[in-house]
Design a protein around this motif. Structure first.
Motif, PDB file in Angstrom:
ATOM      1  N   ASP A   1      -1.922 -24.984  13.392  1.00 33.19           N
ATOM      2  CA  ASP A   1      -2.404 -26.056  12.510  1.00 33.19           C
ATOM      3  C   ASP A   1      -3.099 -25.506  11.265  1.00 33.19           C
ATOM      4  N   ALA A   2      -3.976 -24.519  11.459  1.00 29.49           N
ATOM      5  CA  ALA A   2      -4.813 -24.023  10.367  1.00 29.49           C
ATOM      6  C   ALA A   2      -4.373 -22.661   9.854  1.00 29.49           C
TER       7      ALA A   2
ATOM      8  N   PHE B   1      -4.737 -22.553   1.124  1.00 30.45           N
ATOM      9  CA  PHE B   1      -4.748 -22.878   2.547  1.00 30.45           C
ATOM     10  C   PHE B   1      -4.811 -21.604   3.385  1.00 30.45           C
ATOM     11  N   ALA B   2      -4.068 -20.569   2.968  1.00 33.83           N
ATOM     12  CA  ALA B   2      -3.987 -19.333   3.743  1.00 33.83           C
ATOM     13  C   ALA B   2      -5.145 -18.391   3.479  1.00 33.83           C
ATOM     14  N   GLY B   3      -5.847 -18.590   2.352  1.00 31.53           N
ATOM     15  CA  GLY B   3      -6.916 -17.671   1.999  1.00 31.53           C
ATOM     16  C   GLY B   3      -6.417 -16.386   1.390  1.00 31.53           C
TER      17      GLY B   3
ATOM     18  N   ARG C   1     -13.256 -14.432   2.110  1.00 27.69           N
ATOM     19  CA  ARG C   1     -13.319 -15.678   1.345  1.00 27.69           C
ATOM     20  C   ARG C   1     -13.353 -16.845   2.325  1.00 27.69           C
ATOM     21  N   GLU C   2     -14.408 -17.637   2.256  1.00 27.62           N
ATOM     22  CA  GLU C   2     -14.532 -18.788   3.148  1.00 27.62           C
ATOM     23  C   GLU C   2     -13.578 -19.890   2.702  1.00 27.62           C
ATOM     24  N   ARG C   3     -13.085 -20.641   3.675  1.00 23.40           N
ATOM     25  CA  ARG C   3     -12.221 -21.768   3.351  1.00 23.40           C
ATOM     26  C   ARG C   3     -12.381 -22.840   4.427  1.00 23.40           C
TER      27      ARG C   3
ATOM     28  N   THR D   1       1.653 -14.782  -0.803  1.00 25.74           N
ATOM     29  CA  THR D   1       2.118 -16.129  -0.473  1.00 25.74           C
ATOM     30  C   THR D   1       3.603 -16.297  -0.759  1.00 25.74           C
ATOM     31  N   LEU D   2       4.104 -15.575  -1.745  1.00 27.46           N
ATOM     32  CA  LEU D   2       5.499 -15.733  -2.149  1.00 27.46           C
ATOM     33  C   LEU D   2       6.485 -15.439  -1.025  1.00 27.46           C
TER      34      LEU D   2
END
Length: 329
Positions: free
Chosen positions: A157-158, A282-284, A191-193, A291-292
């Motif tokens: 989910d996360a 979303f992924a941090g 990095r907090e998210r 991400t690509l």
């Protein structure tokens, strides 16, 4: 020094093992690591790429067949540790220059010579299960205790990394908004998210919290061990890895790992049409290049370009046919 600077413990351990491998190599080949040159680094690279990844004791006793060699990523990691070692020596004034550049090397350092890496860097797309493999994994996972099923659900989910998942605390969960706070100290990029989780995930979490109260009513680590040796202690990374490995082998999908659920979630977001920056947030991820790979794995952009290109070709061919028909009339 790296520990004092806040590097992750597993990173420090990996660098330590990489530097140990280099110092052992130097001792074996009678090389002074302080004064080693580029030719010695090249010999080390050859040693890394030619030897097996492990050499059990039984090899010496019975003779061993072939073993898997070090992966490209492991070789790159060990070269990084050696480069950091020589960067340190230069900073301390023990050397004038480093024999290993930042992944780039031109023989002789001649101007105009094409610069290349010490080792070719291979970039592989992460493995994600297809529908059949996912069904096999879910079949096995459905028989797992509520804690393991909840962890699997939240990991997907996360898009949580293993350490992020195992480090969750009870006060990181906001059931009212169905969100999880991933604390900076548990993340790879520091990095907090805040990320959401689904309604079915919330049902599993509610059931697990009721079960957790039978183990401990104290606030703190969310996921607790139920082993008699570590009763109600925080669940360790290694225990979770063993759980996933057992599920993977039982499902007949040995490539399934603790990171697979993160890969699958981010790829599904790309398939759903999320933009690059949204997936990165979303992924941090610090770099969009990371991400690509999920965009590429989803095939979304390639499919869109192919559809667009084929439509243009189709219109062009039909236009030619129409022009030919008009000329004949």
């Amino acid at each position: 020094m790296r520990d004092d600077l806040g590097c992750a413990p597993r990173t420090i351990d990996a660098y330590g093992r990489g530097l140990t491998a280099y110092l052992v190599f130097c001792a074996t080949h009678l090389i002074d690591p302080i004064s080693a040159g580029r030719d010695d680094i090249a010999l080390f690279v050859r040693d890394l790429t030619d030897r097996p990844s492990f050499r059990p004791r039984s090899v010496a006793e019975h003779g061993a067949p072939s073993f898997p060699r070090l992966s490209n990523a492991t070789v790159q990691q060990r070269l990084t540790a050696v480069r950091l070692f020589y960067d340190f020596l230069v900073e301390e004034g023990l050397r004038i220059s480093s024999p290993i550049g930042r992944g780039r090397y031109a023989p002789g350092g001649r101007a105009g010579v094409s610069r290349r890496g010490l080792m070719p860097r291979f970039t592989h797309l992460p493995w994600i299960p297809d529908d059949e493999a996912w069904d096999a994994i879910l079949t096995v996972a459905s028989r797992e205790p509520i804690r393991n099923r909840t962890m699997l659900a939240l990991a997907y989910d996360a898009a949580l990394r293993r350490e992020e998942l195992c480090s969750l605390r009870t006060d990181d969960i906001d059931p009212a908004r169905r969100t999880i706070r991933v604390r900076a100290e548990t993340t790879k990029g520091r990095r907090e998210r805040v990320v959401p989780y689904s309604a079915p995930g919330g049902e599993l979490l509610r059931a697990y919290l009721a079960h957790r109260s039978t183990l401990s009513r104290a606030r703190g680590p969310l996921f607790l061990s139920e082993s008699p040796r570590n009763w109600a202690e925080p669940l360790t990374l290694w225990t979770w890895s063993k759980v996933i490995r057992r599920i993977a082998l039982e499902a007949g999908e040995p490539r399934f790992s603790t990171h697979t659920l993160r890969h699958l979630c981010l790829t599904d977001l790309a398939r759903a049409g999320w933009e690059l920056h949204a997936i990165a947030t979303f992924a941090g991820h610090r770099s969009p290049d990371t991400t690509l790979q999920y965009i590429h794995l989803s095939g979304r952009e390639l499919a869109a370009k192919l559809a667009s290109g084929m439509a243009q070709i189709h219109d062009w061919r039909i236009a030619l046919l129409a022009a030919t028909a008009a000329g004949s009339a």
